[in-house]
Design a protein around this motif. Sequence first.
Motif, PDB file in Angstrom:
ATOM      1  N   ARG A 192       0.934  -1.308  -0.112  1.00 36.15           N
ATOM      2  CA  ARG A 192      -0.165  -0.018   0.081  1.00 36.15           C
ATOM      3  C   ARG A 192       0.983   1.444   0.037  1.00 36.15           C
ATOM      4  N   MET A 193       2.020   1.078   0.741  1.00 33.11           N
ATOM      5  CA  MET A 193       2.884   2.425   0.664  1.00 33.11           C
ATOM      6  C   MET A 193       3.303   2.853  -0.539  1.00 33.11           C
ATOM      7  N   VAL A 194       3.504   1.859  -1.343  1.00 38.32           N
ATOM      8  CA  VAL A 194       3.858   2.092  -3.005  1.00 38.32           C
ATOM      9  C   VAL A 194       3.010   2.756  -3.723  1.00 38.32           C
ATOM     10  N   GLY A 195       1.755   2.647  -3.042  1.00 36.30           N
ATOM     11  CA  GLY A 195       0.446   3.274  -3.885  1.00 36.30           C
ATOM     12  C   GLY A 195      -0.136   2.061  -4.820  1.00 36.30           C
ATOM     13  N   LEU A 196       0.200   1.014  -4.631  1.00 39.84           N
ATOM     14  CA  LEU A 196      -0.683   0.025  -5.390  1.00 39.84           C
ATOM     15  C   LEU A 196      -2.074  -0.465  -4.899  1.00 39.84           C
ATOM     16  N   PRO A 197      -3.007  -0.477  -5.517  1.00 41.88           N
ATOM     17  CA  PRO A 197      -4.425  -0.819  -5.207  1.00 41.88           C
ATOM     18  C   PRO A 197      -4.453  -2.077  -4.457  1.00 41.88           C
ATOM     19  N   GLU A 198      -5.401  -2.428  -3.456  1.00 38.88           N
ATOM     20  CA  GLU A 198      -5.817  -3.442  -2.790  1.00 38.88           C
ATOM     21  C   GLU A 198      -5.603  -4.529  -3.625  1.00 38.88           C
ATOM     22  N   ASN A 199      -6.351  -4.570  -4.774  1.00 38.80           N
ATOM     23  CA  ASN A 199      -6.617  -5.812  -5.640  1.00 38.80           C
ATOM     24  C   ASN A 199      -5.162  -6.277  -6.484  1.00 38.80           C
ATOM     25  N   ALA A 200      -4.153  -5.493  -6.254  1.00 40.63           N
ATOM     26  CA  ALA A 200      -2.930  -5.671  -6.822  1.00 40.63           C
ATOM     27  C   ALA A 200      -2.192  -6.849  -6.256  1.00 40.63           C
ATOM     28  N   MET A 201      -2.671  -7.015  -4.681  1.00 37.94           N
ATOM     29  CA  MET A 201      -1.803  -7.819  -4.029  1.00 37.94           C
ATOM     30  C   MET A 201      -1.659  -9.277  -4.504  1.00 37.94           C
ATOM     31  N   THR A 202      -2.837  -9.798  -4.948  1.00 39.74           N
ATOM     32  CA  THR A 202      -2.870 -11.068  -5.346  1.00 39.74           C
ATOM     33  C   THR A 202      -2.701 -11.441  -6.856  1.00 39.74           C
ATOM     34  N   LYS A 203      -2.336 -10.407  -7.451  1.00 36.37           N
ATOM     35  CA  LYS A 203      -1.977 -10.547  -8.823  1.00 36.37           C
ATOM     36  C   LYS A 203      -0.383 -10.785  -9.269  1.00 36.37           C
ATOM     37  N   PHE A 204      -0.294 -11.625 -10.329  1.00 31.10           N
ATOM     38  CA  PHE A 204       1.072 -12.166 -10.819  1.00 31.10           C
ATOM     39  C   PHE A 204       1.624 -10.779 -11.447  1.00 31.10           C
TER      40      PHE A 204
END
Lengths: 377, 264
Positions: free
Chosen positions: B131-143
Amino acid sequence: MKAASQISTAKVTLSLEGSRLLLSGELQIEAVGDVDRAAVMKMAQGITEINIEALTRMDTAGAWLLVDIQKSVAAHAAEVAIRGASEAQEQLIETIRQNMPPDEKPLRETKTPIDRLEDYGQMVVRGTKTAIELTSFLGQVIATIGGILIHPRRLRLTSMVHHCQEIGINAIPIVFLMSFLIGVVLAFQGSAQLRQFGAEVFVVDLIAISILRELGILLTAIIVAGRSGSAFTAAIGSMKMREEIDAMRTLGLEPVTILVVPRVLALILMLPALGFIANLSGLLGGALMSWIELGVSPAVFQSRLVSNTDVWHFSVGMIKAPFFALIIGIIGCYEGMKVGGDAESLGRLTSTSVVLSIFMVIVVDALFSIFFAILGV
Amino acid sequence: MEDTDDDHIIRVRGLVTRFGTHTVHDGLDLDVRRGEIIGVVGGSGTGKSVLLRAIVGLLKPNAGHIEVFGQSVRDTPEEEYRQLRRRWGVMFQDGALFSSLTVRQNVEAPMREQLKLDDDLRKTLAGIKVRMVGLPENAMTKFPSELSGGMRKRAGFARAIALDPEIVFLDEPTAGLDPIGAAAFDILIKQLQAALGLTVFFVTHDLDSLHANCDRVAVLADKKVLAVGTMQEMLEVEHPWVREYFHGPRARAAIESSRPKGAA
């Protein structure tokens, strides 16, 4: 049970003083991992202040722990203040606070039986789709070849000759050696069994029929699928990845004509030739081993081969070769065209291409067996 | 000079690197101060990335001495080198994420290797970094293959700061990003540098990024560090390449655009 009033690890000490939680030492990621967080939460219930003046170091994990304590206490009771932070620490805590995980626990993904059923359904649909696409690709390639027959100048002769060299000439040593060894093994194993009946001389029939009819061409096809089918997928796939295929289309060049047809034609020309070489070397290996092991002289081997083996055995093997070639070529090129933008799909599809083409070759070989059995040849 | 040796978090002395007969660096010296953002610029093929690789120990220089945190990168025993390595993070050009892991797992990877943390804590902390680098929540589980170039870079940055390093090395952080994405990345670097007290060593071609971020600039040319100083100081350097670089039309545009904030 009363909660403890002090919790300490090697690096950090948390102690309760009235309604203040005092921290001292170094609150870094290892310390956060070591500390019993459940106990800390229990101890911290009801505090109104977290004092970190005595902390010498704090990283993001430490700041997270503070914010987490603060949140969990504030959920039940009054607001909790974090005091004694330096300016940098305050900024860090603020950054963490903005990036805390959302409160609701993400739903754990469990698969219900219905989901699994759906997965199966999707697998079937995907398989059917691949079969349809493969067939349409086959049609496209055949149509292009048909077009080339009408306008022979469209054939990329140089490219085809290059692929003939790659697929055919360069594969001769491996195909020769493999088939020779198979002949040797067959003679050796066959003689051991046939000797029990005093029927050693039938080893010639055994070798001739199995090599000419099945093994020579089948094993050649498998080696070529591993050698050239994978090379097709890798070469076309990496071109696809670097957008070379798209570039061709924008320049009005048809990738099927330029990339696929020369490869497939070269394979159709070369696989029968390689199969023929495999047949010869298989017989050679078998004859040699029969001579050493059973004392069947080459002359006897030859005369028995000529008198007892129908020429149809050889033809049956050879008829299958172009079909195997078409399967390997089409699957190799098709999987190459499916490669996406990432290197991972290239690797995955290359192995899919080899597995699928070997599998299809064996399936078609089985169909041919049934077909020839019905015809009675 | 006012700074003392203690302030120098990275010290490169007499670095020589060669590939075959091609000499990339010949007696290169460079000091990086604690807490600063230093940008390394130079033409293509002047060995900016090679310098970065030499400092983090991925590449063995032919001669010279490199110290990080006062310890030699090459001559320390393996165990100490491991400890040393934990104190810096590296972001490679295209993120260099592990393609078989999701974004969150990528950020967890260094934690998993270096520390013994329980799963929940590791996940939570990795989530905070993402989150600190500004990625959205749904990016976490993406490849990684499902992300855009800019998102991959952000995820690479999140992995680089996973263990709260003191130094981060960034290799062309804004290359290949659109101007909005690049500007956002510049802000991100600045923000995290302030929040985490980082020393940032970054290699770039992007003049806007230099203006926006750098406390100091080091120019690589003629196989050496030709000049080190603030942007303003760079404008006064007489070397022809440096002049062309910092006085070219693109540089002037970048300086113009940053003036309202910088001057007055």
